[in-house]
Design a protein around this motif. Structure first.
Motif, PDB file in Angstrom:
ATOM      1  N   UNK A   1      32.658  48.066  56.448  1.00 61.30           N
ATOM      2  CA  UNK A   1      31.531  46.992  56.816  1.00 61.30           C
ATOM      3  C   UNK A   1      30.809  46.113  55.601  1.00 61.30           C
ATOM      4  N   UNK A   2      31.367  44.958  55.739  1.00 63.83           N
ATOM      5  CA  UNK A   2      30.916  44.189  54.400  1.00 63.83           C
ATOM      6  C   UNK A   2      29.840  43.132  55.142  1.00 63.83           C
ATOM      7  N   UNK A   3      28.778  42.702  54.247  1.00 65.72           N
ATOM      8  CA  UNK A   3      27.674  41.929  54.668  1.00 65.72           C
ATOM      9  C   UNK A   3      28.135  40.692  54.787  1.00 65.72           C
ATOM     10  N   UNK A   4      27.768  39.792  55.846  1.00 64.93           N
ATOM     11  CA  UNK A   4      27.928  38.379  56.196  1.00 64.93           C
ATOM     12  C   UNK A   4      27.917  37.668  54.999  1.00 64.93           C
ATOM     13  N   UNK A   5      27.007  38.039  54.102  1.00 69.67           N
ATOM     14  CA  UNK A   5      26.663  36.987  52.891  1.00 69.67           C
ATOM     15  C   UNK A   5      27.418  37.162  51.742  1.00 69.67           C
ATOM     16  N   UNK A   6      28.407  38.447  51.668  1.00 72.58           N
ATOM     17  CA  UNK A   6      29.305  38.656  50.772  1.00 72.58           C
ATOM     18  C   UNK A   6      30.215  37.399  50.519  1.00 72.58           C
ATOM     19  N   UNK A   7      30.980  37.361  49.330  1.00 78.33           N
ATOM     20  CA  UNK A   7      31.669  36.164  49.080  1.00 78.33           C
ATOM     21  C   UNK A   7      32.883  36.351  50.068  1.00 78.33           C
ATOM     22  N   UNK A   8      33.336  37.696  50.246  1.00 77.17           N
ATOM     23  CA  UNK A   8      34.698  37.645  50.924  1.00 77.17           C
ATOM     24  C   UNK A   8      34.517  37.265  52.361  1.00 77.17           C
ATOM     25  N   UNK A   9      33.183  37.720  52.968  1.00 77.31           N
ATOM     26  CA  UNK A   9      32.746  37.523  54.222  1.00 77.31           C
ATOM     27  C   UNK A   9      32.847  36.003  54.513  1.00 77.31           C
ATOM     28  N   UNK A  10      32.024  35.288  53.453  1.00 73.61           N
ATOM     29  CA  UNK A  10      32.034  33.889  53.540  1.00 73.61           C
ATOM     30  C   UNK A  10      33.288  33.206  53.442  1.00 73.61           C
ATOM     31  N   UNK A  11      34.330  33.727  52.790  1.00 71.02           N
ATOM     32  CA  UNK A  11      35.563  33.173  52.605  1.00 71.02           C
ATOM     33  C   UNK A  11      36.395  33.293  53.989  1.00 71.02           C
ATOM     34  N   UNK A  12      36.222  34.309  54.539  1.00 70.62           N
ATOM     35  CA  UNK A  12      36.835  34.577  55.917  1.00 70.62           C
ATOM     36  C   UNK A  12      36.363  33.923  57.120  1.00 70.62           C
TER      37      UNK A  12
ATOM     38  N   UNK B   1      40.801  34.001  47.075  1.00 67.58           N
ATOM     39  CA  UNK B   1      39.620  34.316  46.492  1.00 67.58           C
ATOM     40  C   UNK B   1      39.851  34.141  45.048  1.00 67.58           C
ATOM     41  N   UNK B   2      39.219  33.229  44.290  1.00 65.89           N
ATOM     42  CA  UNK B   2      39.424  32.990  42.952  1.00 65.89           C
ATOM     43  C   UNK B   2      39.035  34.030  42.022  1.00 65.89           C
ATOM     44  N   UNK B   3      39.580  34.803  41.414  1.00 63.75           N
ATOM     45  CA  UNK B   3      39.008  35.690  40.520  1.00 63.75           C
ATOM     46  C   UNK B   3      39.444  35.207  39.076  1.00 63.75           C
ATOM     47  N   UNK B   4      38.770  35.935  38.035  1.00 62.34           N
ATOM     48  CA  UNK B   4      38.765  35.419  36.897  1.00 62.34           C
ATOM     49  C   UNK B   4      40.186  35.415  36.260  1.00 62.34           C
ATOM     50  N   UNK B   5      41.161  36.570  36.624  1.00 60.02           N
ATOM     51  CA  UNK B   5      42.374  36.612  35.887  1.00 60.02           C
ATOM     52  C   UNK B   5      43.504  36.462  37.014  1.00 60.02           C
TER      53      UNK B   5
END
Length: 169
Positions: A128-139, A150-154
């Motif tokens: 269960x992931x929060x709706x304000x998490x970056x992944x939830x926002x992305x999806x 999802x753009x990560x550093x590397x």
């Protein structure tokens, strides 16, 4: 009475209570029905804990009750601001709050499953992931077959949406 007229050893420390899960200012406190049920159970547990305190020392009892009351007040405030989202009214073919999403992440062979939930419900161990998490926002707003990056550093992490379901659990 002024604190200046109270003996120092009679003064009680204000109990420190860790804040609840972060919800940014101005963001609606969305919850699933299950999430609201969990909050109400937690409230009952605090009330029961307060009633069942088995402390005979009056000062220790007051401190324990103050601590429980402080946690209870934070919880009551969170419940008061909660807005239950009816999952049956979400667009069933699109990722929105409450959706169970099955994803293929990068080159992984095994798909992963997550539900997008409220901040108090979030628990990665339960998927269960929060709706304000970056992944939830992305999806959010994506459909089956679409990909989110999802753009990560590397590297870039690619999430392919395999399934979307709205289940009341």
């Amino acid at each position: 009475m002024s604190r200046g007229f109270v003996k120092e050893e009679d003064q009680e420390d204000i109990p420190f209570v860790a804040p609840r899960a972060h919800l940014p200012e101005g963001i609606t406190n969305y919850v699933t029905q299950n999430g609201m049920n969990e909050l109400l159970l937690e409230k009952q547990a605090f009330s029961d804990e307060k009633e069942d305190l088995n402390i005979t020392n009056e000062k220790e009892r007051r401190i324990a009750i103050n601590h429980i009351n402080a946690k209870l007040q934070l919880l009551i405030n969170r419940i008061a601001t909660a807005k239950i989202v009816d999952l049956s009214k979400q667009p069933q073919d699109e990722i929105r709050f409450g959706a169970w999403v099955t994803l293929k992440v990068g080159g992984a062979k095994t798909p992963q499953k997550y539900q997008i939930v409220g901040v108090d419900e979030a628990d990665i161990a339960k998927g269960k992931i929060s709706f304000i998490s970056p992944i939830a926002k992305l999806l959010t707003n994506k459909k089956i077959g679409e990909k989110a990056i999802l753009k990560l550093a590397k590297e870039d992490r690619i999430f392919e949406i395999l399934n979307i379901a709205y289940l009341n659990n």
